[in-house]
Design a protein around this motif. Structure first.
Motif, short mmCIF file in Angstrom:
data_model
loop_
_atom_site.label_atom_id
_atom_site.label_comp_id
_atom_site.label_asym_id
_atom_site.label_seq_id
_atom_site.Cartn_x
_atom_site.Cartn_y
_atom_site.Cartn_z
N VAL A 1 0.85 -1.16 0.00
CA VAL A 1 0.00 0.00 0.00
C VAL A 1 0.91 1.23 0.00
N THR A 2 0.68 2.14 -0.93
CA THR A 2 1.44 3.39 -0.99
C THR A 2 0.52 4.54 -0.59
N LEU A 3 0.96 5.32 0.36
CA LEU A 3 0.20 6.45 0.86
C LEU A 3 0.49 7.71 0.04
N PRO A 4 -0.40 8.72 0.11
CA PRO A 4 -0.18 9.95 -0.68
C PRO A 4 1.16 10.63 -0.39
N ASN A 5 1.68 10.48 0.83
CA ASN A 5 2.96 11.12 1.15
C ASN A 5 4.16 10.32 0.64
N GLY A 6 3.91 9.20 -0.06
CA GLY A 6 4.97 8.40 -0.63
C GLY A 6 5.43 7.25 0.23
N SER A 7 5.08 7.24 1.51
CA SER A 7 5.46 6.11 2.36
C SER A 7 4.58 4.92 2.01
N SER A 8 5.05 3.75 2.35
CA SER A 8 4.28 2.55 2.01
C SER A 8 4.42 1.50 3.10
#
Length: 136
Positions: free
Chosen positions: A1-8
């Motif tokens: 899962v990749t979050l909008p802030n780029g972390s996953s």
């Protein structure tokens, strides 16, 4: 899962809704057994349908929205006797907080459902009448 802030992060996913709406063309026929899923060709059909459908949605509908998830935090304590293993069957299970709290995705929806051609999507699914057990 990749979050909008780029972390996953990696998350487990299982969903009857997803399988019924995205992978299979309809409900399982009466008499379907777990053994029907053990055939290599059946497993291959299901896997290929899942890859094809998720790729189609990722490329054409903006990917998936995680609309339901849980963060599991309790596990059975392995250091103590549990019901049926040293304790009477009606004893309470002993649970402790998990050392690692994992996300568990329970529902995925399309980001842009209006971008999905339902006829194309239907053609990608496993035909439940023939895809599980052609001999039925």
């Amino acid at each position: 899962v990749t979050l909008p802030n780029g972390s996953s992060f990696t998350a487990q996913f299982c969903s009857k809704w997803f399988l019924k709406k995205m992978i299979f063309t309809g409900p399982f026929p009466a008499g379907t057994k777990a053994a029907h899923f053990e055939d290599y060709e059946v497993e291959d059909n299901i896997y290929n349908a899942a890859v094809t459908v998720t790729s189609y949605i990722n490329n054409n509908a903006g990917g998936f929205l995680i609309s339901s998830w849980t963060k599991r935090g309790l596990v059975q304590d392995q250091a103590v006797d549990q019901p049926g293993i040293g304790l009477p069957n009606n004893a309470q299970h002993v649970q402790v907080e998990s050392g690692t709290l994992n996300y568990h995705v329970t529902r995925l929806d399309h980001m842009r459902p209006e971008a999905i051609d339902l006829d194309v999507l239907q053609g990608m699914k496993v035909d439940i009448a023939t895809g599980l057990c052609p001999s039925m």
